[in-house]
Design a protein around this motif. Sequence first.
Motif, mmCIF file in Angstrom:
data_model
loop_
_atom_site.group_PDB
_atom_site.id
_atom_site.type_symbol
_atom_site.label_atom_id
_atom_site.label_comp_id
_atom_site.label_asym_id
_atom_site.label_seq_id
_atom_site.Cartn_x
_atom_site.Cartn_y
_atom_site.Cartn_z
ATOM 1 N N THR A 193 18.405 38.808 42.239
ATOM 2 C CA THR A 193 17.344 38.048 42.902
ATOM 3 C C THR A 193 17.948 37.237 44.039
ATOM 4 O O THR A 193 19.140 36.925 44.041
ATOM 5 N N GLY A 194 17.125 36.909 45.017
ATOM 6 C CA GLY A 194 17.610 36.193 46.177
ATOM 7 C C GLY A 194 17.881 34.728 45.906
ATOM 8 O O GLY A 194 17.466 34.170 44.890
ATOM 9 N N GLY A 195 18.607 34.118 46.829
ATOM 10 C CA GLY A 195 18.891 32.699 46.714
ATOM 11 C C GLY A 195 20.372 32.410 46.843
ATOM 12 O O GLY A 195 21.172 33.281 47.199
ATOM 13 N N THR A 196 20.724 31.185 46.544
ATOM 14 C CA THR A 196 22.123 30.750 46.621
ATOM 15 C C THR A 196 22.716 30.650 45.230
ATOM 16 O O THR A 196 22.186 29.948 44.363
ATOM 17 N N TYR A 197 23.804 31.361 45.022
ATOM 18 C CA TYR A 197 24.531 31.362 43.760
ATOM 19 C C TYR A 197 25.774 30.484 43.893
ATOM 20 O O TYR A 197 26.335 30.345 44.978
ATOM 21 N N THR A 198 26.210 29.952 42.774
ATOM 22 C CA THR A 198 27.429 29.144 42.726
ATOM 23 C C THR A 198 28.517 29.918 41.998
ATOM 24 O O THR A 198 28.254 30.558 40.974
ATOM 25 N N ALA A 199 29.740 29.869 42.507
ATOM 26 C CA ALA A 199 30.847 30.570 41.865
ATOM 27 C C ALA A 199 31.064 30.062 40.446
ATOM 28 O O ALA A 199 30.997 28.856 40.187
ATOM 29 N N ASP A 200 31.284 30.981 39.527
ATOM 30 C CA ASP A 200 31.618 30.645 38.149
ATOM 31 C C ASP A 200 33.138 30.484 38.094
ATOM 32 O O ASP A 200 33.873 31.469 38.101
ATOM 33 N N GLY A 222 42.999 30.602 40.105
ATOM 34 C CA GLY A 222 41.760 30.464 39.354
ATOM 35 C C GLY A 222 41.038 29.194 39.737
ATOM 36 O O GLY A 222 41.390 28.523 40.704
ATOM 37 N N ASP A 223 40.020 28.856 38.965
ATOM 38 C CA ASP A 223 39.221 27.638 39.202
ATOM 39 C C ASP A 223 38.644 27.635 40.616
ATOM 40 O O ASP A 223 38.590 26.599 41.281
ATOM 41 N N VAL A 224 38.217 28.812 41.065
ATOM 42 C CA VAL A 224 37.675 28.979 42.414
ATOM 43 C C VAL A 224 36.253 28.413 42.474
ATOM 44 O O VAL A 224 35.469 28.554 41.534
ATOM 45 N N GLY A 232 61.701 34.611 52.500
ATOM 46 C CA GLY A 232 62.237 35.778 51.797
ATOM 47 C C GLY A 232 61.897 37.116 52.404
ATOM 48 O O GLY A 232 62.404 38.148 51.948
ATOM 49 N N VAL A 233 61.036 37.157 53.421
ATOM 50 C CA VAL A 233 60.693 38.435 54.056
ATOM 51 C C VAL A 233 61.907 38.951 54.828
ATOM 52 O O VAL A 233 62.573 38.170 55.511
ATOM 53 N N PRO A 234 62.299 40.213 54.736
ATOM 54 C CA PRO A 234 61.585 41.311 54.083
ATOM 55 C C PRO A 234 62.034 41.606 52.666
ATOM 56 O O PRO A 234 61.522 42.535 52.044
ATOM 57 N N MET A 235 63.033 40.857 52.132
ATOM 58 C CA MET A 235 63.491 41.149 50.777
ATOM 59 C C MET A 235 62.364 40.963 49.761
ATOM 60 O O MET A 235 62.213 41.752 48.827
ATOM 61 N N VAL A 236 61.584 39.918 49.961
ATOM 62 C CA VAL A 236 60.360 39.729 49.178
ATOM 63 C C VAL A 236 59.211 40.125 50.087
ATOM 64 O O VAL A 236 59.150 39.698 51.244
ATOM 65 N N GLY A 237 58.319 40.965 49.604
ATOM 66 C CA GLY A 237 57.310 41.588 50.443
ATOM 67 C C GLY A 237 56.465 40.631 51.266
ATOM 68 O O GLY A 237 56.091 39.541 50.815
ATOM 69 N N ASP A 238 56.149 41.068 52.475
ATOM 70 C CA ASP A 238 55.264 40.309 53.352
ATOM 71 C C ASP A 238 53.802 40.613 53.021
ATOM 72 O O ASP A 238 52.954 39.728 53.016
ATOM 73 N N ALA A 239 53.518 41.879 52.730
ATOM 74 C CA ALA A 239 52.151 42.285 52.411
ATOM 75 C C ALA A 239 51.769 41.787 51.012
ATOM 76 O O ALA A 239 52.483 42.026 50.041
ATOM 77 N N VAL A 240 50.658 41.088 50.938
ATOM 78 C CA VAL A 240 50.157 40.568 49.665
ATOM 79 C C VAL A 240 48.828 41.244 49.357
ATOM 80 O O VAL A 240 47.853 41.099 50.109
ATOM 81 N N LYS A 241 48.802 42.011 48.276
ATOM 82 C CA LYS A 241 47.567 42.687 47.873
ATOM 83 C C LYS A 241 46.708 41.722 47.059
ATOM 84 O O LYS A 241 47.204 41.067 46.134
ATOM 85 N N LEU A 242 45.439 41.651 47.409
ATOM 86 C CA LEU A 242 44.496 40.776 46.718
ATOM 87 C C LEU A 242 43.543 41.622 45.888
ATOM 88 O O LEU A 242 43.010 42.632 46.353
ATOM 89 N N ASP A 243 43.327 41.203 44.647
ATOM 90 C CA ASP A 243 42.378 41.849 43.763
ATOM 91 C C ASP A 243 41.493 40.742 43.189
ATOM 92 O O ASP A 243 41.974 39.877 42.458
ATOM 93 N N ILE A 244 40.221 40.752 43.542
ATOM 94 C CA ILE A 244 39.348 39.594 43.294
ATOM 95 C C ILE A 244 38.207 39.949 42.355
ATOM 96 O O ILE A 244 37.469 40.920 42.591
ATOM 97 N N ALA A 245 38.066 39.175 41.299
ATOM 98 C CA ALA A 245 36.888 39.235 40.430
ATOM 99 C C ALA A 245 36.028 38.040 40.790
ATOM 100 O O ALA A 245 36.440 36.902 40.580
ATOM 101 N N ALA A 246 34.862 38.296 41.376
ATOM 102 C CA ALA A 246 34.002 37.216 41.861
ATOM 103 C C ALA A 246 32.726 37.151 41.038
ATOM 104 O O ALA A 246 31.923 38.093 41.055
ATOM 105 N N ALA A 247 32.554 36.061 40.312
ATOM 106 C CA ALA A 247 31.385 35.880 39.453
ATOM 107 C C ALA A 247 30.560 34.701 39.952
ATOM 108 O O ALA A 247 31.107 33.633 40.267
ATOM 109 N N PHE A 248 29.251 34.890 40.023
ATOM 110 C CA PHE A 248 28.348 33.863 40.541
ATOM 111 C C PHE A 248 27.165 33.654 39.606
ATOM 112 O O PHE A 248 26.732 34.599 38.926
ATOM 113 N N GLN A 249 26.634 32.420 39.601
ATOM 114 C CA GLN A 249 25.488 32.099 38.753
ATOM 115 C C GLN A 249 24.471 31.259 39.533
ATOM 116 O O GLN A 249 24.812 30.570 40.491
ATOM 117 N N LYS A 250 23.220 31.326 39.100
ATOM 118 C CA LYS A 250 22.232 30.372 39.616
ATOM 119 C C LYS A 250 21.169 30.126 38.539
ATOM 120 O O LYS A 250 21.036 30.881 37.583
#
Length: 209
Positions: free
Chosen positions: A34-41, A64-66, A191-209
């Motif tokens: 449904t439409g409207g504004t949701y708040t992050a869980d 966490g605690d986003v 630490g670049v390049p010994m420690v990687g520069d590219a950072v992969k993001l994997d996001i679980a985004a949950a919202f409630q209203k």
Amino acid sequence: MRLVFAAALALASTAALAQAPAAAPGSKNAAAITGGTYTADPGHTLVTWTLDHLGFSPYTGIFGDVSGTLTLDPKNPSAAKVDMTIPVSKVTTASSGLTAHLLRAGKDGGKPDFFGASPADARFVSTSVQVSGQSAKVTGNLTLNGVTKPVTLDATFYGAGKAPAQMGGKENVGFHATGTIQRSQFGLGFGVPMVGDAVKLDIAAAFQK
């Protein structure tokens, strides 16, 4: 007495099962949104990051605690707006020593290796949403370590529905998103390049209203 106890336990179990929902309340049915504004869980929204460690293995941590908001119009999904704040100071990894190192102040007053002892929150604010079916490319400005850069995330609708009354009864919607940033572009190039520069993001985004 044992028979009475067993009978009471069986009745209690049956009652509990009767109260439990027959299936998960959320589904991949976009019509449930449904439409409207949701708040992050904050308890169920996670930003997982992974980078290369010396070419030997990937290493992963979590923000966490986003907090934040998502504004949706099911009739016009491309008009969606996302504004999320990520508390960098609450970063966690599987190693308490590494977590402490990420948040350690610079040695002898120098620049910290990574985030420093009191890093500012990161923030992502969307600027455009390009929808294709139940997927979308969400482009926005990411501010991290005082630097703002455009970032595009590949997002997929995960599920929507109404939570059971005993869990608050709120409407929920969730997404899974992925993306990659170059940390050196945000002044975090230790630490670049010994420690990687590219950072992969994997996001679980949950919202409630």
